[in-house]
Design a protein around this motif. Structure first.
Motif, PDB file in Angstrom:
ATOM      1  N   TYR A   1       8.492  -3.866   5.720  1.00 59.51           N
ATOM      2  CA  TYR A   1       7.253  -4.038   4.963  1.00 59.51           C
ATOM      3  C   TYR A   1       6.857  -5.580   5.270  1.00 59.51           C
TER       4      TYR A   1
ATOM      5  N   ASN B   1      -0.885  -2.788   5.642  1.00 65.24           N
ATOM      6  CA  ASN B   1      -1.196  -1.719   6.849  1.00 65.24           C
ATOM      7  C   ASN B   1      -1.167  -2.533   8.324  1.00 65.24           C
TER       8      ASN B   1
ATOM      9  N   GLU C   1      -3.288  -4.986   9.047  1.00 63.19           N
ATOM     10  CA  GLU C   1      -4.756  -5.575   9.516  1.00 63.19           C
ATOM     11  C   GLU C   1      -4.920  -6.950   9.007  1.00 63.19           C
TER      12      GLU C   1
ATOM     13  N   GLN D   1      -2.858  -7.380   5.438  1.00 61.43           N
ATOM     14  CA  GLN D   1      -2.990  -6.086   4.566  1.00 61.43           C
ATOM     15  C   GLN D   1      -1.434  -5.394   4.751  1.00 61.43           C
TER      16      GLN D   1
ATOM     17  N   THR E   1       1.380 -10.028   4.112  1.00 59.79           N
ATOM     18  CA  THR E   1       0.720  -9.771   3.079  1.00 59.79           C
ATOM     19  C   THR E   1       0.595 -11.127   2.197  1.00 59.79           C
TER      20      THR E   1
ATOM     21  N   SER F   1       3.634   7.063   4.277  1.00 65.01           N
ATOM     22  CA  SER F   1       3.134   8.069   5.355  1.00 65.01           C
ATOM     23  C   SER F   1       3.895   7.453   6.591  1.00 65.01           C
ATOM     24  N   ALA F   2       3.928   5.842   6.640  1.00 62.38           N
ATOM     25  CA  ALA F   2       4.288   5.510   8.091  1.00 62.38           C
ATOM     26  C   ALA F   2       5.324   5.022   7.813  1.00 62.38           C
TER      27      ALA F   2
ATOM     28  N   ASP G   1       0.905  -1.243   0.164  1.00 58.39           N
ATOM     29  CA  ASP G   1      -0.191   0.036  -0.038  1.00 58.39           C
ATOM     30  C   ASP G   1       0.673   1.163   0.003  1.00 58.39           C
TER      31      ASP G   1
ATOM     32  N   TYR H   1       0.208   3.958   2.599  1.00 63.04           N
ATOM     33  CA  TYR H   1       0.692   3.867   4.127  1.00 63.04           C
ATOM     34  C   TYR H   1       2.067   3.716   4.016  1.00 63.04           C
ATOM     35  N   THR H   2       2.782   3.001   3.002  1.00 63.24           N
ATOM     36  CA  THR H   2       4.106   2.718   3.007  1.00 63.24           C
ATOM     37  C   THR H   2       4.959   4.207   3.132  1.00 63.24           C
TER      38      THR H   2
END
Lengths: 168, 321
Positions: free
Chosen positions: B151, B220, B222, B218, B198, A131-132, A125, A128-129
């Motif tokens: 990640y 993020n 989740e 996900q 993921t 910003s976070a 994402d 998200y990557t």
């Protein structure tokens, strides 16, 4: 021999510190990339020698990662190479040069990581990557690099003085 | 070799090395990982883990704040255990209904033997203290590191192939809540792919309705329940457990509860966001299920043989310490 062994030990300890100790203390977005910072600051101080450190640092991170092997190495080598090009510009101080070097290496290595992971089929994402994880590391890594610079500059100066002593 | 030649050779040499590494890695899909280095890394990581815990405690401020944090942690652990227990009890409730049907069947067919048992999740507070009470087929492990790639959601634990760990084995936390599977097992350590990675995918069922689907992570962090047909109903608060289909994961392990339905009627399949039964960011000790058969996981004392059907109403499964 010492010139090879010492970097390996330092980078291995830094990799272990980054993966074992820091996750206990800080949340993912707040963790500095210690291995990246050390290798980038050393590259900023020592030039070509730092590229070999970057290669070694990348290998250490790859050994502690479950992602495709070589991504961290590629990120750090390419990041340091590009940082060396950017930092050919006249800069006001060695500290500024080091923090700038770390920021450039952070940005390039993160881009290489993200692209590599996407190419290997991992869902990302990007919002998200960015910003976070990427933006916080672009802020935190240069900040932490100031402290690392103070220590590594002493080591670098000591090496230079010893080299001059040998020449005399 | 003079300095100029050295410089002109260094950069191309490093780039070629990087290219070879990437080509080998991305081309073959084989993971190199920690490999033999785990023998060296794992003990150091264990020391760093204890140092990290010490520093963490030292930095946690005044004593009252530390007490509050400890109480908070305890309550969170209790909450996690109770959530898992709740999910399991609901599972038992569903099983009781099924047993009643079976009992009816058994009464009508007295020649058939039935064996019932349950698995009680231990509270994990460190490997040594639980060693004697652990059922056969579970290997205790400490979490010694996180993944260096932010990640990816992997943990490193301090047991490996020397302890009988193999890739794909399920890993559970407090209350036997599933947290992931072994990704790669090295000699002295293994990586655990968390459910919210993921690339993780586990077949599950929703308790009560027995609606089947799969959960995946996900970017993020989740957990999402997916592949649910539009005709099937989902409700917020429904418990989700493993289905036992594929992947060698035993059925009935709690995963979490549905927090929100995130799909619309226009989509082909329904999706829901899950609240995990375990907090993946605070895991320090795990159990690896080294045997995927159900029988070795069950303590002998928890097994009851119901050879002769009892005419009284079937009792619910009893929890064994």
């Amino acid at each position: 021999m010492r010139r090879i062994a010492i970097p390996i030990i330092i980078l291995a300890l830094a990799a272990l510190f980054e993966t074992s100790l820091l996750p206990r203390l800080l949340a993912p977005g707040l963790r500095p990339n210690v291995v990246l910072i050390i290798s980038a600051v050393w590259a900023a101080l020592r030039g070509d020698e730092g590229l070999i450190w970057a290669f070694g640092a990348g290998l250490m991170l790859d050994f502690t990662s479950s992602g495709p092997f070589g991504l961290h190495t590629a990120g750090l080598v390419l990041g340091n190479l590009l940082a060396s090009l950017v930092n050919r510009l006249p800069l006001p101080s060695r500290l500024f040069r080091a923090t700038n070097w770390v920021a450039t290496t952070t940005a390039i290595s993160q881009i290489v990581l993200v692209v590599g992971l996407i190419l290997s089929g991992i869902k990302m994402d990007l919002g998200y990557t960015l910003s976070a994880l990427i933006l916080p590391s672009l802020l935190i890594n240069p900040l932490v690099s100031m402290g690392v610079f103070a220590v590594l500059r002493l080591a670098s100066d000591s090496i230079d003085e010893r080299a001059r002593g040998v020449i005399r | 070799m003079n300095r100029g030649q050295y410089r002109s050779l260094l950069v191309p040499a490093l780039l070629v090395a990087v290219f070879i590494l990437l080509a080998l890695s991305l081309g073959s899909q084989t993971q190199i990982g920690q490999g033999p280095l785990s023998v060296v890394f794992a003990p150091v990581q264990r020391v760093l883990l204890s140092v990290g815990s010490g520093i963490n405690n030292a930095l946690s401020g005044p004593a009252d704040l530390q007490t509050l944090r400890a109480e908070n942690l305890l309550l969170q652990q209790q909450n996690s255990r109770l959530s898992a227990e709740n999910i399991r009890l609901r599972q038992f409730q569903a099983e009781v209904d099924a047993y009643r049907d079976l009992l009816k069947f058994s009464t009508e067919n007295p020649g058939i033997k039935a064996i019932g048992a349950d698995v009680v999740g231990p509270a994990l507070s460190g490997c040594n203290s639980q060693a004697d009470q652990r059922p056969i087929g579970l290997t205790c492990a400490n979490v010694i590191a996180a993944d260096s790639t932010p990640y990816l959601r992997f943990l490193t634990i301090d047991v490996g192939t020397l302890n009988g760990i193999r890739s794909g084995m399920p890993v559970v936390g407090d209350g036997l809540a599933l947290i992931g599977r072994i990704g790669q097992a090295s000699l002295g350590s293994s990586t655990v792919q968390l459910l919210n990675d993921t690339r993780s995918n586990v077949n599950v069922v929703v308790q009560g309705t027995r609606v089947s689907g799969s959960i995946t992570g996900q970017p993020n962090g989740e957990l999402v329940l997916q592949n649910i047909q539009q005709t099937n109903s989902l409700g917020v608060g429904d418990a989700v457990v493993t289905s036992g289909l594929g992947g060698g994961i035993p059925p009935g392990l709690p995963i979490g509860q549905i927090e929100a339905i995130v799909s619309s009627d226009a989509q082909l399949f329904r999706q829901a966001r899950l609240r995990p039964a375990a907090d993946y960011s605070r895991i320090t000790t795990v159990l690896v299920i080294t045997s995927t058969l159900v029988s070795p996981l069950i303590p002998e004392s928890a097994t009851c043989t119901c050879a002769a059907p009892d005419p009284r109403p079937a009792p619910g499964p009893t929890a064994k310490p």
